[in-house]
Scaffold this motif. Sequence first.
Motif, PDB file in Angstrom:
ATOM      1  N   GLY A  16      32.677  41.853  22.334  1.00 33.73           N
ATOM      2  CA  GLY A  16      32.154  42.917  23.175  1.00 33.73           C
ATOM      3  C   GLY A  16      30.842  42.582  23.876  1.00 33.73           C
ATOM      4  N   ALA A  17      30.219  41.475  23.541  1.00 36.30           N
ATOM      5  CA  ALA A  17      28.946  41.087  24.160  1.00 36.30           C
ATOM      6  C   ALA A  17      29.131  40.343  25.477  1.00 36.30           C
ATOM      7  CB  ALA A  17      28.145  40.221  23.188  1.00 36.30           C
ATOM      8  N   TYR A  18      30.379  40.162  25.906  1.00 39.68           N
ATOM      9  CA  TYR A  18      30.662  39.372  27.105  1.00 39.68           C
ATOM     10  C   TYR A  18      31.357  40.222  28.161  1.00 39.68           C
ATOM     11  CZ  TYR A  18      29.324  35.550  24.143  1.00 39.68           C
ATOM     12  OH  TYR A  18      28.604  34.732  23.312  1.00 39.68           O
ATOM     13  N   ALA A  19      30.967  40.014  29.414  1.00 37.93           N
ATOM     14  CA  ALA A  19      31.544  40.749  30.544  1.00 37.93           C
ATOM     15  C   ALA A  19      32.764  39.996  31.074  1.00 37.93           C
ATOM     16  CB  ALA A  19      30.512  40.905  31.650  1.00 37.93           C
ATOM     17  N   PHE A  20      33.878  40.724  31.232  1.00 40.31           N
ATOM     18  CA  PHE A  20      35.153  40.158  31.682  1.00 40.31           C
ATOM     19  C   PHE A  20      35.615  40.841  32.963  1.00 40.31           C
ATOM     20  CE2 PHE A  20      36.799  37.641  28.115  1.00 40.31           C
ATOM     21  CZ  PHE A  20      35.912  37.980  27.108  1.00 40.31           C
ATOM     22  N   PRO A  21      36.517  40.189  33.706  1.00 40.84           N
ATOM     23  CA  PRO A  21      37.143  40.868  34.846  1.00 40.84           C
ATOM     24  C   PRO A  21      37.924  42.099  34.375  1.00 40.84           C
ATOM     25  CG  PRO A  21      37.563  38.505  34.934  1.00 40.84           C
ATOM     26  CD  PRO A  21      36.944  38.792  33.581  1.00 40.84           C
ATOM     27  N   ALA A  22      38.043  43.082  35.249  1.00 40.91           N
ATOM     28  CA  ALA A  22      38.746  44.324  34.911  1.00 40.91           C
ATOM     29  C   ALA A  22      40.185  44.079  34.465  1.00 40.91           C
ATOM     30  CB  ALA A  22      38.715  45.266  36.110  1.00 40.91           C
ATOM     31  N   ALA A  23      40.825  43.051  34.987  1.00 37.26           N
ATOM     32  CA  ALA A  23      42.221  42.771  34.639  1.00 37.26           C
ATOM     33  C   ALA A  23      42.405  42.484  33.150  1.00 37.26           C
ATOM     34  CB  ALA A  23      42.746  41.599  35.465  1.00 37.26           C
ATOM     35  N   ASP A  24      41.356  42.061  32.451  1.00 39.52           N
ATOM     36  CA  ASP A  24      41.466  41.691  31.034  1.00 39.52           C
ATOM     37  C   ASP A  24      41.264  42.854  30.070  1.00 39.52           C
ATOM     38  OD1 ASP A  24      41.861  39.106  31.905  1.00 39.52           O
ATOM     39  OD2 ASP A  24      39.834  38.430  31.437  1.00 39.52           O
ATOM     40  N   ALA A  25      41.000  44.057  30.571  1.00 42.94           N
ATOM     41  CA  ALA A  25      40.627  45.190  29.712  1.00 42.94           C
ATOM     42  C   ALA A  25      41.667  45.485  28.632  1.00 42.94           C
ATOM     43  CB  ALA A  25      40.364  46.439  30.554  1.00 42.94           C
ATOM     44  N   ARG A  26      42.936  45.554  28.992  1.00 46.12           N
ATOM     45  CA  ARG A  26      43.971  45.894  28.006  1.00 46.12           C
ATOM     46  C   ARG A  26      44.080  44.825  26.925  1.00 46.12           C
ATOM     47  NH1 ARG A  26      49.654  46.937  30.448  1.00 46.12           N
ATOM     48  NH2 ARG A  26      50.041  44.752  30.020  1.00 46.12           N
ATOM     49  N   LEU A  27      44.008  43.565  27.309  1.00 51.14           N
ATOM     50  CA  LEU A  27      44.075  42.491  26.327  1.00 51.14           C
ATOM     51  C   LEU A  27      42.861  42.511  25.411  1.00 51.14           C
ATOM     52  CD1 LEU A  27      45.449  40.060  25.086  1.00 51.14           C
ATOM     53  CD2 LEU A  27      44.342  38.652  26.838  1.00 51.14           C
ATOM     54  N   LEU A  28      41.692  42.781  25.948  1.00 54.10           N
ATOM     55  CA  LEU A  28      40.481  42.864  25.120  1.00 54.10           C
ATOM     56  C   LEU A  28      40.620  43.944  24.052  1.00 54.10           C
ATOM     57  CD1 LEU A  28      37.872  42.360  27.938  1.00 54.10           C
ATOM     58  CD2 LEU A  28      38.194  40.849  25.962  1.00 54.10           C
ATOM     59  N   LEU A  48      37.980  30.866  22.142  1.00 53.46           N
ATOM     60  CA  LEU A  48      37.278  30.151  23.199  1.00 53.46           C
ATOM     61  C   LEU A  48      37.241  30.984  24.484  1.00 53.46           C
ATOM     62  CD1 LEU A  48      35.921  27.470  24.019  1.00 53.46           C
ATOM     63  CD2 LEU A  48      38.195  26.671  24.731  1.00 53.46           C
ATOM     64  N   LEU A  49      36.043  31.152  25.037  1.00 52.05           N
ATOM     65  CA  LEU A  49      35.853  31.838  26.316  1.00 52.05           C
ATOM     66  C   LEU A  49      35.217  30.868  27.300  1.00 52.05           C
ATOM     67  CD1 LEU A  49      34.232  35.220  25.166  1.00 52.05           C
ATOM     68  CD2 LEU A  49      36.667  34.692  25.473  1.00 52.05           C
ATOM     69  N   ALA A  50      35.567  31.046  28.584  1.00 50.05           N
ATOM     70  CA  ALA A  50      34.983  30.245  29.659  1.00 50.05           C
ATOM     71  C   ALA A  50      34.287  31.177  30.632  1.00 50.05           C
ATOM     72  CB  ALA A  50      36.082  29.457  30.376  1.00 50.05           C
ATOM     73  N   GLN A  51      33.146  30.744  31.142  1.00 47.53           N
ATOM     74  CA  GLN A  51      32.432  31.548  32.130  1.00 47.53           C
ATOM     75  C   GLN A  51      32.747  31.011  33.526  1.00 47.53           C
ATOM     76  OE1 GLN A  51      28.097  31.422  32.153  1.00 47.53           O
ATOM     77  NE2 GLN A  51      28.067  33.621  32.597  1.00 47.53           N
ATOM     78  N   ARG A  52      33.169  31.927  34.416  1.00 46.69           N
ATOM     79  CA  ARG A  52      33.485  31.551  35.783  1.00 46.69           C
ATOM     80  C   ARG A  52      32.225  31.089  36.501  1.00 46.69           C
ATOM     81  NH1 ARG A  52      38.458  33.114  37.397  1.00 46.69           N
ATOM     82  NH2 ARG A  52      37.835  33.157  39.583  1.00 46.69           N
ATOM     83  N   ARG A  53      32.385  30.077  37.356  1.00 52.85           N
ATOM     84  CA  ARG A  53      31.255  29.596  38.153  1.00 52.85           C
ATOM     85  C   ARG A  53      30.769  30.710  39.070  1.00 52.85           C
ATOM     86  NH1 ARG A  53      33.762  23.703  39.490  1.00 52.85           N
ATOM     87  NH2 ARG A  53      33.018  22.703  37.591  1.00 52.85           N
ATOM     88  N   ALA A  54      29.462  30.742  39.299  1.00 52.93           N
ATOM     89  CA  ALA A  54      28.864  31.797  40.126  1.00 52.93           C
ATOM     90  C   ALA A  54      29.475  31.852  41.520  1.00 52.93           C
ATOM     91  CB  ALA A  54      27.356  31.596  40.214  1.00 52.93           C
ATOM     92  N   SER A  55      29.901  30.716  42.061  1.00 51.06           N
ATOM     93  CA  SER A  55      30.461  30.665  43.413  1.00 51.06           C
ATOM     94  C   SER A  55      31.937  31.069  43.476  1.00 51.06           C
ATOM     95  CB  SER A  55      30.302  29.254  43.984  1.00 51.06           C
ATOM     96  OG  SER A  55      30.980  28.316  43.161  1.00 51.06           O
ATOM     97  N   ASP A  56      32.591  31.236  42.339  1.00 46.52           N
ATOM     98  CA  ASP A  56      34.008  31.609  42.288  1.00 46.52           C
ATOM     99  C   ASP A  56      34.193  33.113  42.425  1.00 46.52           C
ATOM    100  OD1 ASP A  56      34.629  28.956  41.859  1.00 46.52           O
ATOM    101  OD2 ASP A  56      35.027  29.198  39.712  1.00 46.52           O
ATOM    102  N   HIS A  57      35.422  33.519  42.756  1.00 45.98           N
ATOM    103  CA  HIS A  57      35.788  34.937  42.735  1.00 45.98           C
ATOM    104  C   HIS A  57      35.456  35.471  41.335  1.00 45.98           C
ATOM    105  CE1 HIS A  57      38.954  38.138  42.167  1.00 45.98           C
ATOM    106  NE2 HIS A  57      38.311  38.563  43.221  1.00 45.98           N
ATOM    107  N   GLY A 113      30.512  34.379  37.309  1.00 52.55           N
ATOM    108  CA  GLY A 113      29.614  34.770  36.229  1.00 52.55           C
ATOM    109  C   GLY A 113      30.278  35.528  35.099  1.00 52.55           C
ATOM    110  N   LEU A 114      31.472  36.072  35.353  1.00 52.02           N
ATOM    111  CA  LEU A 114      32.170  36.795  34.288  1.00 52.02           C
ATOM    112  C   LEU A 114      32.830  35.803  33.333  1.00 52.02           C
ATOM    113  CD1 LEU A 114      33.844  39.700  36.282  1.00 52.02           C
ATOM    114  CD2 LEU A 114      31.707  39.717  34.995  1.00 52.02           C
ATOM    115  N   TRP A 115      33.132  36.266  32.143  1.00 51.41           N
ATOM    116  CA  TRP A 115      33.797  35.453  31.121  1.00 51.41           C
ATOM    117  C   TRP A 115      35.291  35.697  31.213  1.00 51.41           C
ATOM    118  CZ3 TRP A 115      31.262  31.843  28.289  1.00 51.41           C
ATOM    119  CH2 TRP A 115      29.879  31.864  28.382  1.00 51.41           C
ATOM    120  N   GLU A 116      36.073  34.710  30.804  1.00 45.80           N
ATOM    121  CA  GLU A 116      37.529  34.815  30.876  1.00 45.80           C
ATOM    122  C   GLU A 116      38.160  33.957  29.795  1.00 45.80           C
ATOM    123  OE1 GLU A 116      38.798  33.302  34.668  1.00 45.80           O
ATOM    124  OE2 GLU A 116      37.993  31.307  34.275  1.00 45.80           O
TER     125      GLU A 116
END
Length: 176
Positions: free
Chosen positions: A153-165, A61-70, A73-76
């Motif tokens: 790999g089709a989803y954009a995530f915050p940089a902090a998630d790179a190692r876990l991905l 399960l992935l959630a997309q951050r609201r556009a107005s949030d820090h 638009g990215l997935w997390e």
Amino acid sequence: MNSNARAGFTKVSAVEPQPPHGELTPGASSPGDAQSGATTSGGPKTIEVAAGLVFHDRRLLLAQRRASDHLGGLWEFPGGKREPGETFPECLRRELREELGIEVEVGECVERIRHDYPECRVHLEFFRCALRAGEPRALGCQALVWVTREELGAYAFPAADARLLTRLRGEPSWWR
């Protein structure tokens, strides 16, 4: 979806995020396990976050951050900020109930990461979770999606998630 999103990463703001700093590994002690979800010890504000790897029927399960949030638009991986007095697992159960309307069984912590952004430092703890009750709804996020390992790999995530991905793509047993 743009080509950066398909690669799994995107530039998150006009200021490029700093590379990971002071990363933690599974089993490492974490600062403030029973205190507030935000700390300041002379440096940038540290935000403590619990996030869940909620697997169901070989999908994550992935959630997309609201556009107005820090990092909007990215997935997390769904979760949220730790409240004062909460443990990370308590925080995760509360956040998933409030933001997705689901109940989960929180399992092992599979990754601990500290990451510096220009405006703050985040301390993330990621837990494997099993869906126990409810159907996920986007109550506190823009959208939800269940993905396979191949689709990740089709989803954009915050940089902090790179190692876990990277770990997720290389751990087929987690997807069973």
